[in-house]
Scaffold this motif. Sequence first.
Motif, PDB file in Angstrom:
ATOM      1  N   GLU A  45       0.843  -1.188   0.000  1.00 57.76           N
ATOM      2  CA  GLU A  45       0.000   0.000   0.000  1.00 57.76           C
ATOM      3  C   GLU A  45       0.881   1.242   0.000  1.00 57.76           C
ATOM      4  O   GLU A  45       1.900   1.298   0.695  1.00 57.76           O
ATOM      5  N   ARG A  46       0.472   2.232  -0.794  1.00 54.41           N
ATOM      6  CA  ARG A  46       1.210   3.492  -0.865  1.00 54.41           C
ATOM      7  C   ARG A  46       0.215   4.643  -0.792  1.00 54.41           C
ATOM      8  O   ARG A  46      -0.839   4.599  -1.420  1.00 54.41           O
ATOM      9  N   GLU A  47       0.586   5.664  -0.049  1.00 55.49           N
ATOM     10  CA  GLU A  47      -0.227   6.869  -0.007  1.00 55.49           C
ATOM     11  C   GLU A  47       0.136   7.715  -1.220  1.00 55.49           C
ATOM     12  O   GLU A  47       1.323   7.971  -1.463  1.00 55.49           O
ATOM     13  N   VAL A  48      -0.878   8.115  -1.974  1.00 60.08           N
ATOM     14  CA  VAL A  48      -0.638   8.884  -3.198  1.00 60.08           C
ATOM     15  C   VAL A  48      -1.573  10.085  -3.254  1.00 60.08           C
ATOM     16  O   VAL A  48      -2.632  10.098  -2.631  1.00 60.08           O
ATOM     17  N   THR A  49      -1.184  11.075  -4.004  1.00 63.53           N
ATOM     18  CA  THR A  49      -2.033  12.231  -4.266  1.00 63.53           C
ATOM     19  C   THR A  49      -2.620  12.080  -5.666  1.00 63.53           C
ATOM     20  O   THR A  49      -1.884  11.881  -6.631  1.00 63.53           O
ATOM     21  N   ILE A  50      -3.929  12.151  -5.746  1.00 62.44           N
ATOM     22  CA  ILE A  50      -4.621  12.074  -7.038  1.00 62.44           C
ATOM     23  C   ILE A  50      -5.145  13.469  -7.352  1.00 62.44           C
ATOM     24  O   ILE A  50      -5.902  14.052  -6.564  1.00 62.44           O
ATOM     25  N   HIS A  51      -4.723  14.008  -8.472  1.00 59.33           N
ATOM     26  CA  HIS A  51      -5.098  15.369  -8.863  1.00 59.33           C
ATOM     27  C   HIS A  51      -6.315  15.340  -9.787  1.00 59.33           C
ATOM     28  O   HIS A  51      -6.468  14.432 -10.601  1.00 59.33           O
ATOM     29  N   ASN A  52      -7.145  16.338  -9.666  1.00 60.60           N
ATOM     30  CA  ASN A  52      -8.308  16.480 -10.532  1.00 60.60           C
ATOM     31  C   ASN A  52      -7.830  16.966 -11.902  1.00 60.60           C
ATOM     32  O   ASN A  52      -7.357  18.081 -12.040  1.00 60.60           O
ATOM     33  N   GLY A  53      -7.948  16.114 -12.904  1.00 61.89           N
ATOM     34  CA  GLY A  53      -7.487  16.461 -14.243  1.00 61.89           C
ATOM     35  C   GLY A  53      -8.527  17.145 -15.097  1.00 61.89           C
ATOM     36  O   GLY A  53      -8.243  17.546 -16.224  1.00 61.89           O
ATOM     37  N   ARG A  54      -9.735  17.304 -14.569  1.00 61.22           N
ATOM     38  CA  ARG A  54     -10.804  17.894 -15.383  1.00 61.22           C
ATOM     39  C   ARG A  54     -10.465  19.280 -15.931  1.00 61.22           C
ATOM     40  O   ARG A  54     -10.792  19.570 -17.070  1.00 61.22           O
ATOM     41  N   PRO A  55      -9.820  20.152 -15.155  1.00 55.77           N
ATOM     42  CA  PRO A  55      -9.483  21.468 -15.721  1.00 55.77           C
ATOM     43  C   PRO A  55      -8.492  21.386 -16.888  1.00 55.77           C
ATOM     44  O   PRO A  55      -8.374  22.323 -17.667  1.00 55.77           O
ATOM     45  N   LEU A  56      -7.783  20.284 -17.019  1.00 59.82           N
ATOM     46  CA  LEU A  56      -6.776  20.130 -18.079  1.00 59.82           C
ATOM     47  C   LEU A  56      -7.293  19.371 -19.290  1.00 59.82           C
ATOM     48  O   LEU A  56      -6.532  19.092 -20.215  1.00 59.82           O
ATOM     49  N   VAL A  57      -8.565  19.009 -19.297  1.00 51.39           N
ATOM     50  CA  VAL A  57      -9.095  18.084 -20.294  1.00 51.39           C
ATOM     51  C   VAL A  57      -8.774  18.503 -21.736  1.00 51.39           C
ATOM     52  O   VAL A  57      -8.476  17.653 -22.573  1.00 51.39           O
ATOM     53  N   ASP A  58      -8.807  19.777 -22.040  1.00 53.32           N
ATOM     54  CA  ASP A  58      -8.560  20.222 -23.416  1.00 53.32           C
ATOM     55  C   ASP A  58      -7.081  20.257 -23.792  1.00 53.32           C
ATOM     56  O   ASP A  58      -6.740  20.335 -24.964  1.00 53.32           O
ATOM     57  N   SER A  59      -6.193  20.182 -22.805  1.00 53.81           N
ATOM     58  CA  SER A  59      -4.760  20.262 -23.106  1.00 53.81           C
ATOM     59  C   SER A  59      -4.052  18.905 -23.039  1.00 53.81           C
ATOM     60  O   SER A  59      -2.875  18.825 -23.357  1.00 53.81           O
ATOM     61  N   LEU A  60      -4.762  17.856 -22.647  1.00 56.79           N
ATOM     62  CA  LEU A  60      -4.139  16.529 -22.557  1.00 56.79           C
ATOM     63  C   LEU A  60      -4.200  15.800 -23.889  1.00 56.79           C
ATOM     64  O   LEU A  60      -5.189  15.888 -24.612  1.00 56.79           O
ATOM     65  N   SER A  61      -3.132  15.054 -24.197  1.00 54.23           N
ATOM     66  CA  SER A  61      -3.153  14.234 -25.414  1.00 54.23           C
ATOM     67  C   SER A  61      -2.296  12.992 -25.193  1.00 54.23           C
ATOM     68  O   SER A  61      -1.345  13.006 -24.405  1.00 54.23           O
ATOM     69  N   LEU A  62      -2.642  11.945 -25.896  1.00 52.33           N
ATOM     70  CA  LEU A  62      -1.855  10.715 -25.812  1.00 52.33           C
ATOM     71  C   LEU A  62      -0.435  10.932 -26.312  1.00 52.33           C
ATOM     72  O   LEU A  62       0.509  10.332 -25.808  1.00 52.33           O
ATOM     73  N   ASP A  63      -0.274  11.800 -27.304  1.00 53.15           N
ATOM     74  CA  ASP A  63       1.051  12.041 -27.876  1.00 53.15           C
ATOM     75  C   ASP A  63       1.994  12.750 -26.915  1.00 53.15           C
ATOM     76  O   ASP A  63       3.187  12.452 -26.891  1.00 53.15           O
ATOM     77  N   LYS A  64       1.464  13.666 -26.096  1.00 53.20           N
ATOM     78  CA  LYS A  64       2.330  14.441 -25.205  1.00 53.20           C
ATOM     79  C   LYS A  64       2.370  13.891 -23.785  1.00 53.20           C
ATOM     80  O   LYS A  64       3.430  13.635 -23.247  1.00 53.20           O
ATOM     81  N   GLN A  65       1.207  13.727 -23.157  1.00 51.69           N
ATOM     82  CA  GLN A  65       1.163  13.295 -21.760  1.00 51.69           C
ATOM     83  C   GLN A  65       0.922  11.797 -21.593  1.00 51.69           C
ATOM     84  O   GLN A  65       0.964  11.290 -20.489  1.00 51.69           O
ATOM     85  N   ARG A  66       0.639  11.108 -22.713  1.00 57.85           N
ATOM     86  CA  ARG A  66       0.309   9.672 -22.666  1.00 57.85           C
ATOM     87  C   ARG A  66      -0.962   9.426 -21.861  1.00 57.85           C
ATOM     88  O   ARG A  66      -1.134   8.400 -21.232  1.00 57.85           O
ATOM     89  N   PHE A  67      -1.869  10.420 -21.909  1.00 59.71           N
ATOM     90  CA  PHE A  67      -3.080  10.345 -21.112  1.00 59.71           C
ATOM     91  C   PHE A  67      -4.141  11.244 -21.738  1.00 59.71           C
ATOM     92  O   PHE A  67      -3.842  12.318 -22.219  1.00 59.71           O
ATOM     93  N   GLU A  68      -5.383  10.778 -21.751  1.00 56.01           N
ATOM     94  CA  GLU A  68      -6.515  11.579 -22.199  1.00 56.01           C
ATOM     95  C   GLU A  68      -7.670  11.390 -21.230  1.00 56.01           C
ATOM     96  O   GLU A  68      -7.779  10.350 -20.596  1.00 56.01           O
ATOM     97  N   LEU A  69      -8.508  12.399 -21.143  1.00 60.45           N
ATOM     98  CA  LEU A  69      -9.754  12.282 -20.401  1.00 60.45           C
ATOM     99  C   LEU A  69     -10.909  12.373 -21.386  1.00 60.45           C
ATOM    100  O   LEU A  69     -10.876  13.195 -22.300  1.00 60.45           O
ATOM    101  N   HIS A  70     -11.910  11.529 -21.200  1.00 65.09           N
ATOM    102  CA  HIS A  70     -13.105  11.556 -22.040  1.00 65.09           C
ATOM    103  C   HIS A  70     -14.333  11.652 -21.152  1.00 65.09           C
ATOM    104  O   HIS A  70     -14.442  10.924 -20.167  1.00 65.09           O
ATOM    105  N   ARG A  71     -15.241  12.522 -21.488  1.00 63.47           N
ATOM    106  CA  ARG A  71     -16.488  12.648 -20.737  1.00 63.47           C
ATOM    107  C   ARG A  71     -17.456  11.589 -21.248  1.00 63.47           C
ATOM    108  O   ARG A  71     -17.636  11.413 -22.447  1.00 63.47           O
TER     109      ARG A  71
END
Length: 97
Positions: A46-72
């Motif tokens: 078990e590890r304590e981690v901080t999970i950040h709300n990525g919703r404000p970044l939804v338009d700036s995330l891409s698989l090519d740059k961050q290796r992560f996307e959010l979809h509503r």
Amino acid sequence: MKCTTEMPASVITTLTYLVKHDAKPYVHTEALTAESDPHYFAEQEEREVTIHNGRPLVDSLSLDKQRFELHRRDTVVDDLYDDYRGGKRLLMTRSRP
């Protein structure tokens, strides 16, 4: 749990990870054992981690740059805090784009 539309910028929680070993991890679930608790054949940590709300970044995330996307994704569930609806247990599923 109180339903609210206010979301924190981040939350601190504990997540369980598998410790890397040469042997591949596996689990025996209820389907195999008929017991409600799964049997894990892997060392867990078990590890304590901080999970950040990525919703404000939804338009700036891409698989090519961050290796992560959010979809509503819309839901047909009226109350996500209610585990039961109409006497039937709701199952959490991952939607695929």
